[in-house]
Scaffold this motif. Structure first.
Motif, short mmCIF file in Angstrom:
data_model
loop_
_atom_site.label_atom_id
_atom_site.label_comp_id
_atom_site.label_asym_id
_atom_site.label_seq_id
_atom_site.Cartn_x
_atom_site.Cartn_y
_atom_site.Cartn_z
N LEU A 175 0.82 -1.21 0.00
CA LEU A 175 0.00 0.00 0.00
C LEU A 175 0.86 1.26 0.00
N GLY A 176 1.98 1.23 0.69
CA GLY A 176 2.89 2.37 0.66
C GLY A 176 3.43 2.58 -0.74
N TRP A 177 3.78 1.49 -1.41
CA TRP A 177 4.26 1.55 -2.79
C TRP A 177 3.18 2.15 -3.70
N ALA A 178 1.95 1.67 -3.54
CA ALA A 178 0.85 2.14 -4.38
C ALA A 178 0.52 3.60 -4.12
N ASN A 179 0.61 4.02 -2.86
CA ASN A 179 0.27 5.41 -2.52
C ASN A 179 1.23 6.42 -3.13
N SER A 180 2.42 5.97 -3.49
CA SER A 180 3.40 6.89 -4.08
C SER A 180 3.32 6.92 -5.61
#
Length: 206
Positions: free
Chosen positions: A36-41
């Motif tokens: 999710l951190g990857w996707a949020n960026s």
């Protein structure tokens, strides 16, 4: 700019194998530890995600809401979880045992704006829609009420159908509202009065 692809699977070696297969086809793929951190960026990406436990559904909802295209891998892509994946917003449903070539073609189709699913999943979704009572409830929703009327808990139902307990609670609240019911017992009683349920004892759902 080439689309970025994330791969998530409970088995790191499986995820790394998928990343390698996509890399050989010149697709930029990785297996981030924090999906999710990857996707949020990122503004828009493709996420190839294995669903192997109820808690895996919550990230799918968040990924879809963030504008990402999700390809769901399932051990049994023709089962009820395949239909759940499509309803959750997945762009494609594929067997976890699919070949690298099949996955590549699926991703290319998703990037081209298509939605892909097995015939059995499409047929199940169509049957649920056409089988809705008075256009109000789907057959899946009726089965949820039957399970609750038989004394099952929301947690047990969520585990059976593959949602998190929190997501299942929200889905049931939507069913109650659509029926004009204030709570579970009222919804079950209304469903009984409409002849939707098999013979059950509503008191078991108290």
């Amino acid at each position: 700019m080439p689309v970025e692809i994330a791969v998530m699977d409970p088995l790191p070696m499986f995820a790394e194998g998928v990343v390698h297969a996509l890399a050989t086809a010149h697709m930029a793929a990785e297996a981030p530890a924090d999906l999710l951190g990857w996707a949020n960026s990122r503004e828009s990406a493709v996420v190839v995600m294995t669903v192997a436990a109820p808690h895996h559904w919550e990230p799918i909802h968040r990924l879809v809401a963030g504008g990402h295209r999700v390809v769901v891998l399932l051990d049994d892509e023709n089962g009820p979880l395949g239909a759940h994946a499509v309803r959750a917003g997945a762009r494609a449903v594929l067997s976890r045992a699919a070949t690298g070539g099949t996955l590549l073609r699926t991703i290319e189709a998703v990037l081209d704006g298509q939605v892909l699913m097995p015939v059995a999943v499409a047929a199940g979704i169509a049957a649920a829609t056409t089988g809705a009572a008075g256009g109000t409830l789907t057959t899946d929703q009726v089965s949820w009420l039957e399970a609750l009327a038989a004394g099952g808990t929301v947690a047990q139902l969520a585990e059976r159908v593959g949602y998190s307990e929190r997501a299942m609670f929200r889905l049931l609240q939507d069913v109650y509202r659509r029926m004009g019911a204030a709570n579970r017992l009222q919804a079950i009683m209304k469903a009984q009065q409409q002849g939707l349920l098999r013979t059950v004892d509503p008191s078991a759902a108290r």
